[in-house]
Motif scaffolding. Structure first.
Motif, short mmCIF file in Angstrom:
data_model
loop_
_atom_site.label_atom_id
_atom_site.label_comp_id
_atom_site.label_asym_id
_atom_site.label_seq_id
_atom_site.Cartn_x
_atom_site.Cartn_y
_atom_site.Cartn_z
N GLU A 148 0.87 -1.17 0.00
CA GLU A 148 0.00 0.00 0.00
C GLU A 148 0.91 1.23 0.00
O GLU A 148 1.78 1.37 0.87
N THR B 13 1.37 5.58 -0.76
CA THR B 13 0.79 6.91 -0.96
C THR B 13 1.75 7.74 -1.82
O THR B 13 2.89 7.36 -2.05
N ILE C 136 -4.28 5.99 -1.18
CA ILE C 136 -3.54 4.74 -1.15
C ILE C 136 -3.69 4.01 -2.47
O ILE C 136 -4.80 3.80 -2.95
N ARG C 137 -2.56 3.65 -3.06
CA ARG C 137 -2.55 2.83 -4.26
C ARG C 137 -1.88 1.51 -3.93
O ARG C 137 -0.96 1.47 -3.11
N ARG C 138 -2.32 0.44 -4.54
CA ARG C 138 -1.74 -0.88 -4.28
C ARG C 138 -0.89 -1.31 -5.46
O ARG C 138 -1.34 -1.25 -6.61
#
Length: 325
Positions: free
Chosen positions: A139, A141, A151-153
């Protein structure tokens, strides 16, 4: 117990684990490396994708550290040789190909690694943290131009290690059976439980150090073992993974991923710790004492001096006083 009889286990991968092993072999002959198996880049990533095997690169690097301290052999030198050119073999290390072949022929990565141990003449042992390749998810940012906190995964060791964002948390997944938790190598679990001392770090914090804590059986062994537990901190933050991290933030992240873990000592380079009092408080939160010493190699930025690190390890284990008796 004499220093040479100390049963030491080091967990990690890549250059960080290489540094720990190189120092440990100056302290004891009984060293076991437990190596991450989530690499998906370079020669290791190619072999993993094409053959479905454990990525061999970090395992090869661990053997290199152990062989170098034992004086090395021609096989140890060949093991590290990397092919040039622009053909199909370009970029592959001989050791990676040899390990891949042994994995396929023997069908058992631990047996294959033990064969290499005899081939290149090392006394230590190299084990994978899992007998199956694993995937790291993170996760992150700072990847959204409109919302810096969003939040990007992202997925994969290379993606996590090189992200321009800030990694907040990682998780570990079985690459072959995504719905199942990662399974620990049984011999690695036994090694942790039987150890006199266990080391975590230095190294890529989110992709080499923390993954060991996310394999359930290995995590439980690290919590349960009666071994002295030592964390070795990095000398400098790593772009992508820990850019802007203070030494104490490394320990905070460790605690966030394994809140039940308690350690006995934290080793850090004196010049790499801007605020020693903060690091000592962070170490105390994990049950540890902070040992600040001059352990950096002055000739190579970001590299530990193996002799200085070995001396600090002896201090952490109380071996200096014992040797003087």
């Amino acid at each position: 117990m004499a220093a040479s009889e100390v049963n030491a286990v080091a967990l990690g991968g890549g250059h960080g684990l290489h540094a720990t092993l190189t120092a440990l072999r100056r302290v004891t002959t009984a060293v076991t490396a437990i190596v991450t198996v989530a690499d998906d880049g370079g020669s290791s990533g190619r072999l993993r994708r094409e053959l479905g095997l454990l990525p061999p690169g970090d395992l090869r690097q661990a053997f290199s550290a152990l062989a170098a301290q034992d004086g090395g052999t021609l096989w140890a030198e060949v093991f590290q040789h990397r092919f040039g050119g622009d053909g199909a073999l370009a970029g592959h290390a001989v050791g990676n190909l040899l390990l891949a072949g042994l994995f396929e022929v023997l069908g058992d990565p631990v047996a294959a690694l033990d064969e290499v141990r005899g081939l290149i003449g090392v006394t230590g042992r190299v084990l994978p943290m899992s007998a199956e390749p694993l995937d790291i998810h993170a996760e992150v940012t700072g990847l959204d131009a409109e919302d810096d906190a969003a939040i990007r995964r992202i997925r994969g060791q290379v993606a996590v290690a090189t992200t321009p964002g800030q990694v907040k948390r990682i998780s570990l997944h079985n690459a072959r059976r995504p719905g199942e938790p990662p399974k620990a190598c049984a011999q690695a679990v036994d090694a942790v439980l039987d150890a006199d001392v266990v080391f975590l770090g230095p190294g890529s914090w989110f992709t080499s150090v923390l993954p060991h804590l996310l394999v359930p059986e290995l995590h439980d062994a690290l919590v349960r073992t009666k071994a002295t537990k030592v964390v070795i901190l990095n000398l400098i933050p790593q772009p992508g993974e820990t850019a802007g991290f203070s030494p104490e933030q490394h320990l905070d992240v460790l605690f966030q991923h394994a809140p039940e873990l308690r350690v006995d000592a934290v080793i850090a380079d004196r010049d790499s710790v801007p605020t020693p009092a903060r690091l000592r408080r962070a170490a105390e939160a994990l049950g540890a004492r902070a040992l600040l010493s001059d352990v950096a190699d002055l000739a190579v930025v970001g590299r530990h001096d193996p002799d200085a690190l070995a001396a600090c390890v002896r201090e952490a284990l109380g071996l200096n006083s014992m040797e003087g008796q």
